[in-house]
Design a protein around this motif. Structure first.
Motif: not given
Length: 279
Positions: A132-140, A201-205
């Motif tokens: 998965w992707l997480e939004t942080r103060e300094d970016g992704t 196995k290939i995963l897309v965040p």
């Protein structure tokens, strides 16, 4: 004269009880696969012994003396010693399953020395994977996780342009990799490899919606409101109970007064009759 074969049998039995403490090598195999265990490749072997402790069973021993070819096998689970050459003997398991999980100890004696090794054998278990992707103060931040696998999976990133190096945390059955993305990074994918799978196995965040973090903040407020509502309900019921008791007490007094008023005329009549007779 003593039987030399019997003497060798005693020697193999005694050697099965004497071991040096080596480090343990962990190996994992897929269920149903053919397994060949070999600790060393030496020349001029004298004997080879495998001491095996399977889960839930007593120790057993498989051995061979190269001087006269005498073999000993007290393991009743289908394991045998085989040789690819005069200098290479290996323990063969025709079809690996749960019954072969355990600790395998090998001792090989040869002219001029001895080699020992300990092998822990287990069944391969596929990991649970997510990304998965997480939004942080300094970016992704891209996160890829593989947990519960035996052995631990191999996690890497693909199609990364100018991102910082990935930070990966390893454990016995847990791997989590963090990758800080830049604005010009394209489609980043997580690649997970494991011995249980024939292909990677290939995963897309996928970006998280943030619902879980919202719940974390709202939950304490809900708890406080629930406690406050319970307290107010308790006060309300207590007040209503008190009013009910006072109402019942007032009703009892009214009934008592009415009874007295009904009795007073009769008492006056008795008093008048008594006064007539007295006169």
């Amino acid at each position: 004269m003593r039987d030399p074969i019997g003497g060798l049998a005693v020697i193999l039995t005694l050697l099965c009880q004497v071991w040096t403490q080596d480090s343990v090598l962990e190996l994992f195999f897929n269920k149903g696969s053919k397994v060949d265990l070999n600790c060393s490749h030496t020349t001029k072997l004298v004997y080879v012994i495998w001491k095996i402790k399977l889960e839930g069973q007593e120790e057993c021993c498989v051995g061979i003396s190269l001087n006269n070819g005498y073999q000993s096998n007290t393991c009743q689970v289908g394991m045998t010693l085989k040789n690819a050459s005069e200098s290479r003997y290996y323990l063969s398991i025709p079809e690996f399953s749960e019954r072969y999980v355990g600790l395998y100890k090998s001792e090989m004696a040869f002219d001029g020395g001895m080699h020992t090794c300990n092998i822990s054998v287990s069944i391969t278990v596929p990991p649970r994977i997510s990304s998965w992707l997480e939004t942080r103060e300094d970016g992704t931040l891209a996160v890829c996780k593989a947990e519960g696998g035996k052995p631990a999976a191999n996690v890497t990133w693909r199609h990364v342009c100018n991102s910082s190096p990935a930070e990966t945390t390893f454990a016995s059955s847990y791997v989590e990799s963090h990758l800080k993305l830049q604005e010009n990074d394209g489609n980043v994918t997580c690649v997970v490899k494991h011995p249980f799978w024939s292909e990677e196995k290939i995963l897309v965040p996928v970006r998280k919606t943030g619902l879980s973090s919202t719940i974390v903040y709202i939950l304490p407020v809900i708890c406080v409101l629930a406690v406050l509502a319970t307290f107010l309900l308790f006060i309300y019921k207590r007040h209503m109970l008190r009013r009910c008791v006072l109402s019942n007490h007032s009703t009892s007094k009214t009934e008592q007064t009415e009874t007295i008023e009904e009795v007073e005329p009769y008492a006056c009549y008795i008093q008048r009759v008594n006064s007539i007779y007295n006169s």
